[in-house]
Scaffold this motif. Structure first.
Motif, PDB file in Angstrom:
ATOM      1  N   TYR A   5       0.852  -1.185   0.000  1.00 21.39           N
ATOM      2  CA  TYR A   5       0.000   0.000   0.000  1.00 21.39           C
ATOM      3  C   TYR A   5       0.892   1.241   0.000  1.00 21.39           C
ATOM      4  CZ  TYR A   5      -3.532  -3.397   1.313  1.00 21.39           C
ATOM      5  OH  TYR A   5      -4.360  -4.490   1.334  1.00 21.39           O
ATOM      6  N   ILE A   6       0.711   2.078  -1.008  1.00 26.78           N
ATOM      7  CA  ILE A   6       1.474   3.326  -1.108  1.00 26.78           C
ATOM      8  C   ILE A   6       0.486   4.463  -1.314  1.00 26.78           C
ATOM      9  CG2 ILE A   6       3.149   4.636  -2.468  1.00 26.78           C
ATOM     10  CD1 ILE A   6       4.606   2.039  -3.056  1.00 26.78           C
ATOM     11  N   THR A   7       0.575   5.472  -0.462  1.00 29.09           N
ATOM     12  CA  THR A   7      -0.373   6.574  -0.537  1.00 29.09           C
ATOM     13  C   THR A   7       0.313   7.919  -0.774  1.00 29.09           C
ATOM     14  OG1 THR A   7      -2.163   7.737   0.614  1.00 29.09           O
ATOM     15  CG2 THR A   7      -0.351   6.935   1.988  1.00 29.09           C
ATOM     16  N   ASP A   8      -0.356   8.754  -1.536  1.00 25.63           N
ATOM     17  CA  ASP A   8      -0.014  10.167  -1.613  1.00 25.63           C
ATOM     18  C   ASP A   8      -0.265  10.782  -0.237  1.00 25.63           C
ATOM     19  OD1 ASP A   8       0.324  12.846  -2.853  1.00 25.63           O
ATOM     20  OD2 ASP A   8      -1.835  12.993  -2.518  1.00 25.63           O
ATOM     21  N   ILE A  36       3.466  -4.340   3.116  1.00 23.65           N
ATOM     22  CA  ILE A  36       4.504  -3.373   2.784  1.00 23.65           C
ATOM     23  C   ILE A  36       3.832  -2.016   2.629  1.00 23.65           C
ATOM     24  CG2 ILE A  36       6.243  -2.703   1.073  1.00 23.65           C
ATOM     25  CD1 ILE A  36       6.491  -5.720   0.394  1.00 23.65           C
ATOM     26  N   MET A  37       4.305  -1.008   3.377  1.00 24.76           N
ATOM     27  CA  MET A  37       3.616   0.282   3.440  1.00 24.76           C
ATOM     28  C   MET A  37       4.589   1.434   3.214  1.00 24.76           C
ATOM     29  SD  MET A  37       0.571  -0.890   4.552  1.00 24.76           S
ATOM     30  CE  MET A  37      -0.355   0.382   5.383  1.00 24.76           C
ATOM     31  N   SER A  38       4.192   2.383   2.350  1.00 21.32           N
ATOM     32  CA  SER A  38       5.020   3.567   2.166  1.00 21.32           C
ATOM     33  C   SER A  38       4.175   4.706   1.600  1.00 21.32           C
ATOM     34  CB  SER A  38       6.213   3.273   1.262  1.00 21.32           C
ATOM     35  OG  SER A  38       7.154   4.337   1.330  1.00 21.32           O
ATOM     36  N   GLU A  56       4.324   3.938  10.786  1.00 22.76           N
ATOM     37  CA  GLU A  56       5.211   2.853  10.367  1.00 22.76           C
ATOM     38  C   GLU A  56       5.360   2.839   8.842  1.00 22.76           C
ATOM     39  OE1 GLU A  56       6.926   0.690  12.206  1.00 22.76           O
ATOM     40  OE2 GLU A  56       6.203   1.582  14.080  1.00 22.76           O
ATOM     41  N   LEU A  57       6.592   2.923   8.375  1.00 24.25           N
ATOM     42  CA  LEU A  57       6.906   2.771   6.958  1.00 24.25           C
ATOM     43  C   LEU A  57       7.977   1.696   6.838  1.00 24.25           C
ATOM     44  CD1 LEU A  57       7.178   6.520   5.836  1.00 24.25           C
ATOM     45  CD2 LEU A  57       5.205   5.015   5.584  1.00 24.25           C
ATOM     46  N   ASN A  58       7.703   0.659   6.086  1.00 26.08           N
ATOM     47  CA  ASN A  58       8.665  -0.442   5.971  1.00 26.08           C
ATOM     48  C   ASN A  58       9.183  -0.617   4.544  1.00 26.08           C
ATOM     49  OD1 ASN A  58       6.398  -1.639   4.811  1.00 26.08           O
ATOM     50  ND2 ASN A  58       5.876  -2.757   6.681  1.00 26.08           N
TER      51      ASN A  58
END
Length: 276
Positions: A5-8, A36-38, A56-58
């Motif tokens: 998941y990647i968000t603006d 996976i998050m960023s 949390e960003l991994n």
């Protein structure tokens, strides 16, 4: 395989007042335990780190519209710079239209950033600068010039002036640069961002994918503005928040019923958990 998941940030993940609710933090961090998050943002490393305290960003972050890929602990994964010669040429061409840009550049290898601006400003630029008045990297210059490693060059003005400037610059620099023209919701004008031709969120997604090793089909992205469209085209699932630009909504797989001020991203993630 884990989902990604990647968000603006602005107008998507962050609220309009640039805050994050406790609900969003809790839901996001819970999801990070198994995914996976960023993030992917037009903002600098410094601002992003400030906004995302206790998040949390991994995976590496996509910063400055993809001109910088870096981890929260300042490990640089990739950079795409506009060099000084091209940067100065852009500034000179903009001056013919009576407008001078903001220049965001790398000041040193510790990810300190320089924010350069001219002493000649329009009213929109003055409003933007007020939002950065407490930052320690601002440099006002009487004769603004680019630095050696420039992440991006940004103009703020009315749509008519920036469309004319964008067409003029594209006629001169062609495909050697990336051009993003879009509405600026905080100030109520338009912005024109110039980047290295390979600096955008879609290239950033590919860099992060190669670094982490994930399948783009497992990727879900969230966005609201036209600089998010490249991510939408790559991801397995593209999600627009309710307050997204209409043209962005049309390209999204999912349009959420909630805005960024209503914790849209977190509510979507929460709904995934509930559906299991």
């Amino acid at each position: 395989m884990k989902k990604i998941y990647i968000t603006d940030l602005d107008h998507t993940f962050l609220r309009t007042d640039l805050s994050l609710s406790s609900f969003t933090r809790e839901v996001w961090n819970a999801q990070a335990s198994s995914s996976i998050m960023s993030i992917a943002t037009a903002r600098t490393y410094k601002k992003t780190a400030q906004f995302l305290q206790n998040i949390e960003l991994n995976a590496p972050m996509i910063l400055l519209d993809g001109a910088l890929i870096a981890t929260m602990d300042k490990k640089i994964i990739d950079t795409k710079f506009i060099n000084k010669e091209v940067g100065d040429a852009v500034i000179d061409e903009g001056a013919k239209f009576g407008i001078y840009p903001f220049v965001l550049a790398l000041a040193d290898n510790n990810l300190n950033e320089a924010f350069l601006y001219s002493d000649i400003l329009n009213e929109h630029q003055k409003k933007v600068l007020k939002k950065y008045s407490k930052d320690d990297n601002l440099q006002e210059l009487k004769n603004i010039r680019a630095m050696s490693d420039n992440f991006k060059i940004v103009y703020f003005s009315d749509e008519t002036q920036l469309r004319a400037l964008s067409s003029h610059l594209q006629a001169i620099f062609g495909e050697s640069l990336k051009y993003i023209l879009a509405p600026e919701a905080y100030v109520g004008c338009y912005f024109l961002t110039l980047l290295h031709r390979d600096a955008d969120k879609s290239h950033g997604i590919r860099s992060v994918s190669e670094y982490v090793g994930f399948d783009l089909k497992k990727l879900t992205v969230f966005g609201d503005n036209f600089n998010d469209i490249g991510m939408f085209e790559l991801a397995g699932i593209s999600v627009a928040v309710a307050n997204a630009q209409e043209g962005v909504k049309k390209l999204a797989d999912i349009v959420l019923p909630h805005t960024n001020d209503e914790d849209a991203v977190a509510k979507y993630l929460k709904g995934l958990k509930s559906a299991k």
